[in-house]
Design a protein around this motif. Sequence first.
Motif, short mmCIF file in Angstrom:
data_model
loop_
_atom_site.label_atom_id
_atom_site.label_comp_id
_atom_site.label_asym_id
_atom_site.label_seq_id
_atom_site.Cartn_x
_atom_site.Cartn_y
_atom_site.Cartn_z
N VAL A 104 0.85 -1.19 0.00
CA VAL A 104 0.00 0.00 0.00
C VAL A 104 0.89 1.24 0.00
N ASP A 105 0.64 2.15 -0.98
CA ASP A 105 1.42 3.38 -1.02
C ASP A 105 0.58 4.63 -0.83
N TYR A 106 -0.74 4.47 -0.66
CA TYR A 106 -1.61 5.64 -0.54
C TYR A 106 -2.87 5.21 0.18
N VAL A 107 -3.23 5.93 1.23
CA VAL A 107 -4.46 5.65 1.98
C VAL A 107 -5.13 6.98 2.27
N VAL A 108 -6.42 7.07 1.95
CA VAL A 108 -7.15 8.31 2.20
C VAL A 108 -8.58 7.98 2.62
N ALA A 109 -9.05 8.63 3.69
CA ALA A 109 -10.45 8.50 4.10
C ALA A 109 -11.27 9.40 3.18
N VAL A 110 -12.41 8.91 2.73
CA VAL A 110 -13.23 9.66 1.79
C VAL A 110 -14.69 9.66 2.23
N ALA A 111 -15.46 10.56 1.65
CA ALA A 111 -16.90 10.59 1.85
C ALA A 111 -17.54 10.03 0.59
N GLY A 112 -18.63 9.33 0.74
CA GLY A 112 -19.30 8.76 -0.42
C GLY A 112 -19.66 7.31 -0.15
N PRO A 113 -19.79 6.52 -1.20
CA PRO A 113 -20.21 5.13 -1.01
C PRO A 113 -19.15 4.26 -0.33
N PHE A 114 -17.90 4.70 -0.31
CA PHE A 114 -16.83 3.96 0.37
C PHE A 114 -16.26 4.85 1.46
N ASP A 115 -15.49 4.23 2.34
CA ASP A 115 -14.92 4.97 3.47
C ASP A 115 -13.44 5.28 3.30
N VAL A 116 -12.73 4.39 2.62
CA VAL A 116 -11.29 4.54 2.45
C VAL A 116 -10.92 4.12 1.03
N LEU A 117 -10.00 4.87 0.42
CA LEU A 117 -9.41 4.46 -0.86
C LEU A 117 -7.95 4.15 -0.61
N VAL A 118 -7.50 3.06 -1.22
CA VAL A 118 -6.14 2.58 -1.04
C VAL A 118 -5.54 2.35 -2.42
N GLU A 119 -4.32 2.79 -2.62
CA GLU A 119 -3.59 2.46 -3.84
C GLU A 119 -2.54 1.42 -3.48
N VAL A 120 -2.45 0.37 -4.31
CA VAL A 120 -1.47 -0.68 -4.08
C VAL A 120 -0.59 -0.86 -5.29
N GLN A 121 0.63 -1.32 -5.03
CA GLN A 121 1.57 -1.68 -6.07
C GLN A 121 2.03 -3.10 -5.77
N CYS A 122 1.73 -4.02 -6.70
CA CYS A 122 2.00 -5.44 -6.48
C CYS A 122 2.87 -6.01 -7.58
N SER A 123 3.55 -7.09 -7.25
CA SER A 123 4.43 -7.72 -8.23
C SER A 123 3.66 -8.40 -9.35
N ASP A 124 2.49 -8.95 -9.04
CA ASP A 124 1.68 -9.64 -10.05
C ASP A 124 0.26 -9.82 -9.51
N GLU A 125 -0.60 -10.49 -10.29
CA GLU A 125 -1.99 -10.68 -9.88
C GLU A 125 -2.11 -11.52 -8.61
N ALA A 126 -1.23 -12.50 -8.44
CA ALA A 126 -1.27 -13.33 -7.23
C ALA A 126 -0.96 -12.49 -5.99
N ASP A 127 -0.02 -11.57 -6.13
CA ASP A 127 0.31 -10.67 -5.03
C ASP A 127 -0.88 -9.76 -4.72
N LEU A 128 -1.54 -9.24 -5.75
CA LEU A 128 -2.73 -8.40 -5.55
C LEU A 128 -3.81 -9.19 -4.82
N PHE A 129 -4.05 -10.42 -5.24
CA PHE A 129 -5.05 -11.27 -4.59
C PHE A 129 -4.70 -11.47 -3.11
N ALA A 130 -3.43 -11.73 -2.82
CA ALA A 130 -3.01 -11.93 -1.43
C ALA A 130 -3.20 -10.66 -0.60
N VAL A 131 -2.88 -9.51 -1.18
CA VAL A 131 -3.06 -8.25 -0.46
C VAL A 131 -4.52 -8.05 -0.10
N ILE A 132 -5.41 -8.33 -1.05
CA ILE A 132 -6.84 -8.15 -0.80
C ILE A 132 -7.37 -9.20 0.15
N ASN A 133 -7.11 -10.47 -0.15
CA ASN A 133 -7.72 -11.58 0.58
C ASN A 133 -7.10 -11.82 1.95
#
Length: 163
Positions: A104-133
């Motif tokens: 995770v390189d960016y975290v911001v609390a927001v107003a709207g349908p979601f509460d937080v937005l996060v930007e991630v940088q991953c090595s591949d799709e498997a890494d993205l899946f692991a970060v989420i899951n």
Amino acid sequence: MPRAKRQSPAEPARDGAIDATDLEIIAELQEDGRRTYGRIGQQVGLSEAAVRQRVQRLVDSEAIKIVAVTDPERFGVRVRATIAVSVDGDVEPVAEALAEIPQVDYVVAVAGPFDVLVEVQCSDEADLFAVINRGIRQIDGVAGTETWPYLRLYKQTYPWPPN
């Protein structure tokens, strides 16, 4: 009525405010962060020493950071995404826990349908899946996520002030 003493361009604002000369210096550094203080001084009408003093004040006050901006792909980052996080309860502990995830390189609390937005940088799709899951969804208070993987980057700038 006496006139207020005019600030010399070499003197930074006394109250720590960023003045027009600071903005000119910042613009020069944004164009080339390795530009010499002497060259910046020529552009903004100050001595090398005055520019050095102003830059140091801006750095010390955390108004600016001088950093190297990298190309993530050159460092093995193949997948980038924004993840919207819905939170059940207090947002702050969730945002703080999200900020601890290495990808995770960016975290911001927001107003709207979601509460937080996060930007991630991953090595591949498997890494993205692991970060989420195994990362984001395991944090107490996370009620759900929605992920937008980036397909192509068209523009990324850091101008201040915005044009």
